[in-house]
Motif scaffolding. Sequence first.
Motif, PDB file in Angstrom:
ATOM      1  N   ALA A 155       0.866  -1.174   0.000  1.00  0.00           N
ATOM      2  CA  ALA A 155       0.000   0.000   0.000  1.00  0.00           C
ATOM      3  C   ALA A 155       0.905   1.227   0.000  1.00  0.00           C
ATOM      4  CB  ALA A 155      -0.889  -0.005   1.228  1.00  0.00           C
ATOM      5  N   VAL A 156       0.438   2.297  -0.621  1.00  0.00           N
ATOM      6  CA  VAL A 156       1.266   3.497  -0.772  1.00  0.00           C
ATOM      7  C   VAL A 156       0.530   4.715  -0.230  1.00  0.00           C
ATOM      8  CG1 VAL A 156       2.468   4.997  -2.392  1.00  0.00           C
ATOM      9  CG2 VAL A 156       2.394   2.529  -2.812  1.00  0.00           C
ATOM     10  N   CYS A 157       1.224   5.499   0.573  1.00  0.00           N
ATOM     11  CA  CYS A 157       0.684   6.772   1.038  1.00  0.00           C
ATOM     12  C   CYS A 157       1.858   7.730   1.207  1.00  0.00           C
ATOM     13  CB  CYS A 157      -0.112   6.606   2.340  1.00  0.00           C
ATOM     14  SG  CYS A 157       0.865   5.979   3.733  1.00  0.00           S
ATOM     15  N   ALA A 158       1.741   8.677   2.112  1.00  0.00           N
ATOM     16  CA  ALA A 158       2.825   9.636   2.350  1.00  0.00           C
ATOM     17  C   ALA A 158       2.782  10.079   3.797  1.00  0.00           C
ATOM     18  CB  ALA A 158       2.683  10.846   1.418  1.00  0.00           C
ATOM     19  N   THR A 159       3.853  10.729   4.237  1.00  0.00           N
ATOM     20  CA  THR A 159       3.809  11.324   5.570  1.00  0.00           C
ATOM     21  C   THR A 159       2.766  12.438   5.566  1.00  0.00           C
ATOM     22  OG1 THR A 159       5.652  12.769   4.936  1.00  0.00           O
ATOM     23  CG2 THR A 159       6.188  10.758   6.161  1.00  0.00           C
TER      24      THR A 159
END
Length: 275
Positions: free
Chosen positions: A263-267
């Motif tokens: 899964a990909v997200c960001a700070t």
Amino acid sequence: MREEATAFVPGHVTGFFSAHPDEDPTKAGSRGAGVTLTDGVEVTVEPAAKRAVVLDGEPIEVDPVLDVLEALEAPARVEAVSELPLGAGFGVSGAMALGAAFAANRVFERRRSQNELVAIAHAAEVRAGTGLGDVVAQARGGIPIRLEPGGPAVNELDAVPARSRVEYVPFGELSTADVLAGETAKLSRAGEAALSRTVEEPTLESFMEASRRFARDAELLTPTLEAALEDVAAVGGQASMAMLGETVFALGTGLSDAGYEPAVCATHPAGAVLK
């Protein structure tokens, strides 16, 4: 009284920590560091004759949430929708408690300050044994460094001034309550050493290195996590374990480069907010 209110709380991955118990749950907590995530939990509170908690459409017992409602004298239904799994090291219970505090305060017009609400949610997590530092980190956002334990009246926070893409793969659950109820002296020594390294050089690279070393020194790595960290290192990436869950997280494209489907997200650049 309002019909309902909704709060968004970022997920939080702890990279390392040391446990600091206290008879006063607002003073107990942890020192350490982690990253907050753009993937998080949306919490909606509405008045109800009987208190109830629902997560992703299913009734669930989450003691910190019920504790928060009790503290705010809020007869309410709490409905949470999470982009993150429960029990895998993403601070979901803390997010639910903090989101419930923010939203219930608005619905029932309790007129509590942000620090008061964070303290209520933090104390609820500590009493339940489900977390020591997630709530204060999720209220702050970014890449928080917890220099001193406890709620807002006593703690001290700093942060790594950076942002990053984050990838993660949950392999299973670990019980935070079981780990925190056991012998934590060795874990805390490793956490203090990791914190010293990160404070000396507050960068993402230093944080990830300290986190990996902490996971090994505290003997928290499972064979599955150990293999994943080695895979990411083999392609020149940075990865570590999410505390406390059988989850590996990486900055940039480390897990993708190693052949995983993360899964990909960001700070997340900010802390919890009312919508």
